[in-house]
Design an enzyme around this catalytic site. Structure first.
Site, short mmCIF file in Angstrom:
data_model
loop_
_atom_site.label_atom_id
_atom_site.label_comp_id
_atom_site.label_asym_id
_atom_site.label_seq_id
_atom_site.Cartn_x
_atom_site.Cartn_y
_atom_site.Cartn_z
N GLU A 97 43.60 11.26 31.88
CA GLU A 97 42.96 12.31 31.11
C GLU A 97 42.70 13.56 31.94
O GLU A 97 42.60 13.50 33.17
CB GLU A 97 41.64 11.79 30.53
CG GLU A 97 40.91 10.86 31.46
CD GLU A 97 39.70 10.19 30.85
OE1 GLU A 97 39.89 9.24 30.05
OE2 GLU A 97 38.58 10.58 31.17
N CYS A 110 39.84 20.16 34.75
CA CYS A 110 39.49 19.00 35.57
C CYS A 110 40.67 18.03 35.50
O CYS A 110 41.00 17.55 34.42
CB CYS A 110 38.22 18.39 34.98
SG CYS A 110 37.72 16.87 35.74
N CYS A 117 40.83 3.80 40.08
CA CYS A 117 40.30 4.18 41.39
C CYS A 117 39.92 2.90 42.11
O CYS A 117 39.51 1.94 41.49
CB CYS A 117 39.06 5.06 41.20
SG CYS A 117 38.32 5.63 42.76
N CYS A 121 32.44 2.88 42.58
CA CYS A 121 31.07 3.40 42.58
C CYS A 121 30.36 2.81 41.34
O CYS A 121 30.96 2.74 40.26
CB CYS A 121 31.05 4.93 42.51
SG CYS A 121 31.89 5.70 43.91
N CYS A 124 30.18 4.82 37.92
CA CYS A 124 31.41 5.48 37.45
C CYS A 124 32.26 4.56 36.60
O CYS A 124 32.52 3.41 36.97
CB CYS A 124 32.21 5.96 38.66
SG CYS A 124 33.77 6.75 38.20
N CYS A 341 34.39 11.35 33.62
CA CYS A 341 35.40 10.65 34.37
C CYS A 341 35.79 9.25 33.85
O CYS A 341 35.00 8.32 33.92
CB CYS A 341 34.80 10.57 35.77
SG CYS A 341 35.74 9.83 37.01
N1 SAH Z 1 36.69 10.33 43.30
C1 SAH Z 1 36.28 11.69 43.37
C2 SAH Z 1 36.58 12.52 42.14
C3 SAH Z 1 36.39 11.94 40.78
S1 SAH Z 1 34.79 11.77 40.08
C4 SAH Z 1 34.82 11.78 43.69
O1 SAH Z 1 34.14 10.76 43.62
O2 SAH Z 1 34.34 12.85 44.05
C5 SAH Z 1 34.14 13.38 39.88
C6 SAH Z 1 32.61 13.40 39.94
O3 SAH Z 1 32.04 12.74 38.80
C7 SAH Z 1 32.09 12.68 41.18
O4 SAH Z 1 31.08 13.45 41.80
C8 SAH Z 1 31.49 11.42 40.58
O5 SAH Z 1 30.51 10.90 41.40
C9 SAH Z 1 30.97 11.93 39.25
N2 SAH Z 1 30.67 10.87 38.30
C10 SAH Z 1 31.22 9.65 38.20
N3 SAH Z 1 30.64 8.94 37.21
C11 SAH Z 1 29.71 9.74 36.65
C12 SAH Z 1 28.77 9.57 35.58
N4 SAH Z 1 28.71 8.45 34.90
N5 SAH Z 1 27.96 10.61 35.30
C13 SAH Z 1 28.03 11.76 35.98
N6 SAH Z 1 28.91 11.99 36.99
C14 SAH Z 1 29.72 10.98 37.33
#
Ligand code: SAH
Length: 371
Positions: A97, A110, A117, A121, A124, A341
């Site tokens: 996406e 974006c 991934c 985390c 996420c 994301c």
């Molecule tokens: N892997 C990279 C880029 C993808 S995520 C990274 O971690 O930076 C892009 C951003 O969205 C990251 O800062 C991530 O921590 C955040 N993110 C992930 N899940 C989220 C959620 N549920 N709510 C808000 N931000 C989130």
């Protein structure tokens, strides 16, 4: 990186060197390589028959030997805030996406850099999928081409900013991402300013160093906690690259923007949003030129974590700004259309009862059988 499943090479994957080699092998002049890249990325022409300064013989070969199709768009979700989420399918049938976010004077896209991934985390959605594969440079660039096609159709401003904040960890796809960044910032191609291309990472130390050496773009670090044990419990990557190691690398990173490095901090209720957490954050940032984006957690089904309350958010923000750290609150755009994301791709896979590895295997089989 090339996608090898299709019998045809993907036109958008070809670097300048790849085109130079191809021209050499086919007996075409090597200067044609630059012209081809300009047709593709600056003039946004996807039918080689319309490359008017290219010979007819070469145009025929280009049509025959390369796949010029942009990824097929499966679903478009339009949010009330004007952003649009495009769920697309790769040539081997996987879902990924990207989100187009027009706002006054700019259009931010974006992009996804991987399907899934590997970093898991806890907050996420993409992290829960595991990694299927990295997207090729052409699959990332074609997200920009898709978005530009949409913007041009509706008479809106073409993509002016690109953030690698969709699905995946861009620095696990470093070669691809470097090629994309070079193409985006090449004045003869997309011509984006280096301030307007932002690579966001969980904090992969050797790759941050290489990125800084090889390309000039802005850097964002997903921090979310400035305490090693705590960050390690939310972000497994911290066990590999703890905060002090990450900080040392950031101190040496060639800064591209006025506000230095951006730190993303997802505000999760009762998890990382107290003043004690803010204190640790200020301590961590000491000596770094930094801006912090406070992002209220985007809740998703199956995960009990939720966004911090507004009051907590304000207190946290004030604590930082009182200490001269800019800390704007950034709401994820397109919340009504699950723009955070990985949310839509996961949902669609589940709707269709698909499992990414299975899709890729079946698509490969179809291609082998000539469909
Ligand atoms: N892997 C990279 C880029 C993808 S995520 C990274 O971690 O930076 C892009 C951003 O969205 C990251 O800062 C991530 O921590 C955040 N993110 C992930 N899940 C989220 C959620 N549920 N709510 C808000 N931000 C989130």
């Amino acid at each position: 990186m090339k996608v090898t499943e299709s019998p045809l090479l993907y036109a958008y994957d070809q670097s300048l060197d790849d085109w130079v080699d191809w021209c050499g092998q086919r007996g075409f002049p090597k200067f044609m390589a630059k012209q081809l890249r300009e047709w593709i990325f600056a003039k946004r022409e996807k039918d080689p028959q319309l490359f008017t300064n290219i010979s007819k013989v070469a145009r025929e070969k280009l049509s025959e030997e390369f796949d010029w199709s942009l990824p097929s768009v499966d679903t478009i979700l339009s949010s009330e805030d004007g952003s649009e989420k495009l769920l697309f399918r790769t040539r081997d049938g996987l879902f990924a996406e990207c989100v187009v976010m027009p706002s006054e004077g700019r259009t931010t896209l974006c992009v996804s850099s991987q399907v899934g991934c590997r970093w898991a985390c806890t907050f996420c959605q993409t992290g829960r999928m595991g990694l299927t594969r990295s997207l090729s440079s052409g699959e990332i660039l074609s997200q920009v081409l898709l978005a530009n096609e949409k913007m041009a159709e509706s008479g809106q401003k073409l993509v002016s900013n690109v953030v690698f904040m969709g699905m995946g960890e861009p620095l696990d796809n470093l070669d691809g991402v470097i090629e994309v960044c070079r193409t985006l910032t090449d004045p003869k191609l997309f011509g984006l300013s280096k301030h307007r291309v932002t690579v966001s990472t969980v904090g992969l130390v050797p790759e941050i160093e290489r990125l800084g050496q090889e390309v000039a773009v802005s850097l964002a670090i997903s921090l979310h906690s400035a305490d090693n044990a705590h960050r390690g419990s939310m972000m497994p990557v911290n066990r590999k690259y703890p905060l002090e190691v990450l900080k040392q690398t950031l101190l040496e990173y060639p800064i591209q923007t006025r506000h230095g490095i951006t730190f993303e901090y997802v505000m999760i209720k009762g998890e990382n949003d107290s003043i004690a957490h803010a204190k640790k954050l200020v301590k961590f940032l000491h000596g770094l030129k930094a801006k912090v984006n406070l992002i209220p957690m985007n809740a998703h089904p199956g995960n009990p974590m939720e966004a911090s309350e507004a009051e907590r958010l304000r207190e946290f923000q004030k604590y930082l700004s009182d200490r001269s750290i800019p800390a704007p609150v950034r709401y994820s755009r397109g919340q009504d259309v699950s723009a955070a994301c990985g949310q839509l791709a996961t949902k669609r896979m589940e709707d269709l009862d698909l499992e990414p590895h299975k899709v890729a295997r079946e698509r490969k089989k179809e291609i082998r059988e000539g469909n």
